[in-house]
Design an enzyme around this catalytic site. Structure first.
Site, mmCIF file in Angstrom:
data_model
loop_
_atom_site.group_PDB
_atom_site.id
_atom_site.type_symbol
_atom_site.label_atom_id
_atom_site.label_comp_id
_atom_site.label_asym_id
_atom_site.label_seq_id
_atom_site.Cartn_x
_atom_site.Cartn_y
_atom_site.Cartn_z
ATOM 1 N N LYS A 11 20.142 11.259 -7.593
ATOM 2 C CA LYS A 11 19.357 11.752 -8.560
ATOM 3 C C LYS A 11 18.002 11.443 -8.131
ATOM 4 C CE LYS A 11 22.477 11.922 -12.640
ATOM 5 N NZ LYS A 11 22.399 11.961 -14.027
ATOM 6 N N TYR A 51 23.034 21.943 -16.201
ATOM 7 C CA TYR A 51 23.300 21.194 -17.217
ATOM 8 C C TYR A 51 23.798 21.928 -18.405
ATOM 9 C CZ TYR A 51 22.594 16.749 -14.710
ATOM 10 O OH TYR A 51 22.754 15.588 -13.847
ATOM 11 N N PHE A 59 18.859 14.473 -25.496
ATOM 12 C CA PHE A 59 18.430 13.896 -24.188
ATOM 13 C C PHE A 59 18.196 15.168 -23.164
ATOM 14 C CE2 PHE A 59 22.961 13.719 -24.092
ATOM 15 C CZ PHE A 59 23.307 14.312 -22.843
ATOM 16 N N ARG A 87 34.412 8.731 -10.456
ATOM 17 C CA ARG A 87 33.820 8.415 -11.781
ATOM 18 C C ARG A 87 33.882 6.776 -11.896
ATOM 19 N NH1 ARG A 87 30.889 11.978 -15.136
ATOM 20 N NH2 ARG A 87 30.970 9.953 -16.875
ATOM 21 N N THR A 93 27.914 5.913 -18.115
ATOM 22 C CA THR A 93 26.657 6.570 -17.973
ATOM 23 C C THR A 93 25.459 5.419 -18.306
ATOM 24 O OG1 THR A 93 27.924 8.205 -18.977
ATOM 25 C CG2 THR A 93 25.280 8.233 -19.217
ATOM 26 N N ARG A 104 26.137 2.969 -10.268
ATOM 27 C CA ARG A 104 24.988 2.846 -11.534
ATOM 28 C C ARG A 104 24.696 1.602 -11.749
ATOM 29 N NH1 ARG A 104 27.527 7.866 -15.139
ATOM 30 N NH2 ARG A 104 26.218 9.702 -14.142
ATOM 31 N N ASN A 114 19.994 7.139 -14.007
ATOM 32 C CA ASN A 114 21.221 6.574 -13.522
ATOM 33 C C ASN A 114 21.715 6.685 -12.176
ATOM 34 O OD1 ASN A 114 22.167 9.033 -14.281
ATOM 35 N ND2 ASN A 114 23.597 8.227 -15.971
ATOM 36 N N HIS A 117 25.266 11.524 -10.003
ATOM 37 C CA HIS A 117 26.232 12.238 -11.037
ATOM 38 C C HIS A 117 27.520 12.333 -10.505
ATOM 39 C CE1 HIS A 117 27.444 15.836 -13.116
ATOM 40 N NE2 HIS A 117 27.931 16.245 -11.969
ATOM 41 N N GLU A 128 30.781 23.021 -10.373
ATOM 42 C CA GLU A 128 29.563 22.515 -9.673
ATOM 43 C C GLU A 128 29.571 22.452 -8.202
ATOM 44 O OE1 GLU A 128 29.577 19.243 -13.548
ATOM 45 O OE2 GLU A 128 29.784 18.441 -11.384
HETATM 46 P P1 IDP Z 1 27.729 11.318 -17.251
HETATM 47 O O1 IDP Z 1 26.665 11.892 -16.106
HETATM 48 O O2 IDP Z 1 27.958 9.810 -17.050
HETATM 49 O O3 IDP Z 1 28.749 12.390 -17.116
HETATM 50 P P2 IDP Z 1 26.806 12.990 -19.560
HETATM 51 O O4 IDP Z 1 27.251 12.392 -20.829
HETATM 52 O O5 IDP Z 1 27.357 14.112 -18.803
HETATM 53 O O6 IDP Z 1 27.086 11.692 -18.724
HETATM 54 O O7 IDP Z 1 25.090 13.091 -19.444
HETATM 55 C C1 IDP Z 1 24.587 13.462 -18.322
HETATM 56 C C2 IDP Z 1 23.309 12.998 -18.010
HETATM 57 O O8 IDP Z 1 22.473 12.930 -18.929
HETATM 58 C C3 IDP Z 1 23.502 11.362 -17.647
HETATM 59 O O9 IDP Z 1 23.982 11.041 -16.336
HETATM 60 C C4 IDP Z 1 22.264 10.897 -17.832
HETATM 61 O O10 IDP Z 1 21.306 11.293 -16.902
HETATM 62 C C5 IDP Z 1 21.542 11.749 -18.997
HETATM 63 N N1 IDP Z 1 21.782 11.268 -20.237
HETATM 64 C C6 IDP Z 1 23.216 11.174 -21.102
HETATM 65 N N2 IDP Z 1 22.786 10.301 -22.122
HETATM 66 C C7 IDP Z 1 21.670 10.140 -22.294
HETATM 67 C C8 IDP Z 1 20.776 9.662 -23.214
HETATM 68 O O11 IDP Z 1 21.528 9.036 -24.295
HETATM 69 N N3 IDP Z 1 19.603 9.196 -23.005
HETATM 70 C C9 IDP Z 1 19.014 9.626 -21.996
HETATM 71 N N4 IDP Z 1 19.378 10.174 -21.035
HETATM 72 C C10 IDP Z 1 20.949 10.701 -21.056
HETATM 73 MG MG MG Z 2 28.679 14.365 -17.450
#
Ligand code: IDP
Ligand code: MG
Length: 140
Positions: A11, A51, A59, A87, A93, A104, A114, A117, A128
């Site tokens: 990212k 996304y 978010f 993962r 996350t 992360r 974070n 991805h 993807e």
């Molecule tokens: P993941 O990347 O661990 O699969 P997802 O729930 O798919 O998590 O969310 C996609 C991305 O959106 C996250 O990696 C993060 O960059 C962002 N994100 C998810 N939840 C939040 C939040 O509560 N606040 C801010 N950004 C978030």
């Molecule tokens: Mg995800």
């Protein structure tokens, strides 16, 4: 479902701060083979499409702004049980909940920023990978 590949993005926060090399080294040292790799700067429309499953979430807008704020590195990674194993390597996350040694935990600066991805299912890994790479780039 089992998958022998997954899709990942380094990212913008990590690319911007020079962490591309260290993250790629960690991925390789953890046994993943890089099958395809490219640096891109996503447009807002591309990021919204990538996304789209998160559209409407609190978010979403911040995520799109962040993911289009600079170049990212997109890649296809090979490993046995790749989706699940990757993962595990990236961690939770929310970096404050990520296990020690995960990407992360080491490189995230916030829940949003974070660092990496990783696809969450075999189906999404296909979707993807196809989003960013054409057949000719996937030589295996
Ligand atoms: P993941 O990347 O661990 O699969 P997802 O729930 O798919 O998590 O969310 C996609 C991305 O959106 C996250 O990696 C993060 O960059 C962002 N994100 C998810 N939840 C939040 C939040 O509560 N606040 C801010 N950004 C978030
Ligand atoms: Mg995800």
């Amino acid at each position: 479902m089992y998958s022998d590949f997954t899709f990942s993005i380094i990212k913008p926060n990590a690319v911007r701060t020079g962490k591309t090399g260290p993250i790629l080294a960690l991925i390789n040292e953890s046994g993943f083979e890089i099958e395809a790799l490219r640096m891109v700067r996503m447009t807002v429309a591309q990021a919204e499409s990538f996304y789209s499953i998160h559209k409407g979430k609190s978010f979403f807008d911040g995520l799109i702004e962040f993911m289009t704020s600079g170049p990212v590195v997109v890649m296809i990674l090979r490993h046995d049980n790749a989706v699940e194993e990757f993962r595990k390597l990236i961690g939770a996350t929310d970096p404050s909940k990520a296990a020690p040694g995960t990407i992360r935990k080491i490189y995230a600066v916030s829940v949003q920023m974070n660092a990496v991805h990783g696809s969450d299912s075999a189906e999404n890994a296909v979707r993807e990978a196809d989003f960013f790479f054409s057949g000719v780039e996937r030589f295996h």
